[in-house]
Design a protein around this motif. Structure first.
Motif, PDB file in Angstrom:
ATOM      1  N   ILE A 234       0.835  -1.209   0.000  1.00 21.76           N
ATOM      2  CA  ILE A 234       0.000   0.000   0.000  1.00 21.76           C
ATOM      3  C   ILE A 234       0.866   1.254   0.000  1.00 21.76           C
ATOM      4  N   VAL A 235       1.941   1.253   0.806  1.00 15.96           N
ATOM      5  CA  VAL A 235       2.844   2.410   0.840  1.00 15.96           C
ATOM      6  C   VAL A 235       3.506   2.607  -0.517  1.00 15.96           C
ATOM      7  N   ALA A 236       3.942   1.503  -1.151  1.00 15.49           N
ATOM      8  CA  ALA A 236       4.557   1.591  -2.480  1.00 15.49           C
ATOM      9  C   ALA A 236       3.558   2.147  -3.495  1.00 15.49           C
ATOM     10  N   PHE A 237       2.304   1.695  -3.415  1.00 11.20           N
ATOM     11  CA  PHE A 237       1.281   2.204  -4.323  1.00 11.20           C
ATOM     12  C   PHE A 237       1.049   3.695  -4.113  1.00 11.20           C
ATOM     13  N   GLU A 238       1.013   4.129  -2.860  1.00 10.74           N
ATOM     14  CA  GLU A 238       0.795   5.543  -2.585  1.00 10.74           C
ATOM     15  C   GLU A 238       1.938   6.400  -3.129  1.00 10.74           C
ATOM     16  N   LYS A 239       3.154   5.877  -3.075  1.00  9.29           N
ATOM     17  CA  LYS A 239       4.297   6.609  -3.641  1.00  9.29           C
ATOM     18  C   LYS A 239       4.171   6.705  -5.153  1.00  9.29           C
ATOM     19  N   ILE A 240       3.770   5.597  -5.790  1.00  7.26           N
ATOM     20  CA  ILE A 240       3.564   5.611  -7.245  1.00  7.26           C
ATOM     21  C   ILE A 240       2.438   6.580  -7.605  1.00  7.26           C
ATOM     22  N   LYS A 241       1.369   6.532  -6.825  1.00  8.77           N
ATOM     23  CA  LYS A 241       0.235   7.430  -7.047  1.00  8.77           C
ATOM     24  C   LYS A 241       0.659   8.893  -6.929  1.00  8.77           C
ATOM     25  N   LYS A 242       1.464   9.192  -5.919  1.00  9.37           N
ATOM     26  CA  LYS A 242       1.923  10.562  -5.719  1.00  9.37           C
ATOM     27  C   LYS A 242       2.815  11.016  -6.870  1.00  9.37           C
ATOM     28  N   ARG A 243       3.633  10.093  -7.380  1.00  8.88           N
ATOM     29  CA  ARG A 243       4.506  10.439  -8.508  1.00  8.88           C
ATOM     30  C   ARG A 243       3.695  10.699  -9.768  1.00  8.88           C
ATOM     31  N   ILE A 244       2.679   9.874 -10.010  1.00  6.11           N
ATOM     32  CA  ILE A 244       1.839  10.060 -11.190  1.00  6.11           C
ATOM     33  C   ILE A 244       1.054  11.367 -11.110  1.00  6.11           C
ATOM     34  N   LEU A 245       0.597  11.682  -9.904  1.00  6.40           N
ATOM     35  CA  LEU A 245      -0.212  12.889  -9.705  1.00  6.40           C
ATOM     36  C   LEU A 245       0.623  14.048  -9.176  1.00  6.40           C
ATOM     37  N   PHE A 246       1.868  14.124  -9.628  1.00  5.05           N
ATOM     38  CA  PHE A 246       2.763  15.177  -9.139  1.00  5.05           C
ATOM     39  C   PHE A 246       2.205  16.568  -9.413  1.00  5.05           C
ATOM     40  N   TRP A 247       1.459  16.696 -10.506  1.00  2.00           N
ATOM     41  CA  TRP A 247       0.918  18.001 -10.881  1.00  2.00           C
ATOM     42  C   TRP A 247      -0.108  18.495  -9.862  1.00  2.00           C
ATOM     43  N   MET A 248      -0.771  17.557  -9.154  1.00  2.00           N
ATOM     44  CA  MET A 248      -1.722  17.976  -8.123  1.00  2.00           C
ATOM     45  C   MET A 248      -0.990  18.541  -6.913  1.00  2.00           C
ATOM     46  N   ASN A 249       0.167  17.958  -6.596  1.00  2.00           N
ATOM     47  CA  ASN A 249       0.970  18.472  -5.484  1.00  2.00           C
ATOM     48  C   ASN A 249       1.501  19.874  -5.791  1.00  2.00           C
ATOM     49  N   LEU A 250       1.912  20.073  -7.048  1.00  3.36           N
ATOM     50  CA  LEU A 250       2.391  21.403  -7.452  1.00  3.36           C
ATOM     51  C   LEU A 250       1.266  22.424  -7.379  1.00  3.36           C
ATOM     52  N   LYS A 251       0.058  21.969  -7.758  1.00  3.25           N
ATOM     53  CA  LYS A 251      -1.090  22.865  -7.739  1.00  3.25           C
ATOM     54  C   LYS A 251      -1.448  23.265  -6.313  1.00  3.25           C
ATOM     55  N   SER A 252      -1.358  22.268  -5.385  1.00  8.12           N
ATOM     56  CA  SER A 252      -1.723  22.570  -3.985  1.00  8.12           C
ATOM     57  C   SER A 252      -0.708  23.502  -3.343  1.00  8.12           C
TER      58      SER A 252
END
Length: 253
Positions: A234-252
């Motif tokens: 689950i932690v590995a998936f969340e890291k992959i998810k965060k990498r894929i959705l990097f643009w959302m982190n930049l937006k926030s």
């Protein structure tokens, strides 16, 4: 620094829980020592059973990985089709809402009767459980794409593969990945149940096998091992998810 502080608190809570277990099982007579063995016996069982736990892990992944792969391919592919074709979606949506809430375990009798091996039956049941969250998440993600994306797409004349891979999938990715996360959690639940009541190997089978012999030190060792594996995935998936959705982190930010 905030994350480090957060995990340090988590660590101290875990140490505290272990301390409570040690106190209750070693210095009191509050609980049955067979069902609640001391930490030393659990550690000993974990070490002795580790080779079997690893074999169980390999066996479990042999069921889980194909099921998740098929769910991603067919879930995202089908979700794209129905998400982009509103009339087809409206016609079949009653069926989606009827079948998606059904527990995958309801299909076990048919899976066993129609498929030649337990492995294929298990993969099929896991596929059913993982398919619906991904499929419905993809449809929802496409349905909620802002209108200005569609307007810009028409203006730029984006079509075909570019339309799918550069517009639709990125815009709906948060919902697809959210559905995938739900699918992973549900798949682990179904996997453990299937292996505990019908398999000859696997992480769930290890727990059930030693439960039958009332060896609860091995049962707890299996539960701890399963928890570590599930948490790591689950932690590995969340890291992959965060990498894929990097643009959302930049937006926030």
């Amino acid at each position: 620094m905030l994350k480090l502080k957060q995990y340090s608190i988590t660590f101290f809570i875990a140490v505290g829980l272990v301390g409570i277990w040690v106190y209750i099982t070693s210095f009191t007579s509050w609980v049955n020592p067979v069902i609640f063995p001391p930490v030393s016996k659990i550690i000993d069982a974990f070490v002795k059973g580790f080779p079997d736990l690893l074999k169980g892990f390999v066996s479990s992944m042999g069921l889980l990985v194909p099921a998740i792969f098929l769910s991603l391919v067919l879930g995202i592919g089908g979700g794209l089709f129905f998400g982009l074709h509103q009339k087809s979606r409206e016609i079949l949506s009653p069926f989606f809402h009827t079948f998606s809430p059904l527990p995958p375990t309801l299909f076990i009798p048919y899976a066993i009767a129609l498929l030649p091996t337990f492995k294929l039956a298990s993969i099929f049941i896991l596929f059913i459980g993982a398919f619906w969250p991904i499929f419905l998440g993809t449809i929802q993600g496409i349905a909620l794409i802002d209108n200005h994306y569609w307007d810009n797409t028409k203006t730029l004349g984006i079509k075909g593969k570019d339309f799918i891979f550069k517009v639709v999938l990125p815009a709906s990715a948060p919902y697809i990945l959210s559905g995938t996360g739900t699918a992973l959690i549900l798949s682990f639940i179904v996997l453990m149940m299937a292996e505990m009541f019908g398999a000859q190997s696997g992480m769930g089978h290890f727990v059930q096998y030693y439960t039958d012999f009332s060896q609860y030190d091995y049962v707890l060792a299996g539960i701890i091992f399963n928890s570590i594996i599930i948490l790591a995935i689950i932690v590995a998936f969340e890291k992959i998810k965060k990498r894929i959705l990097f643009w959302m982190n930049l937006k926030s930010e």
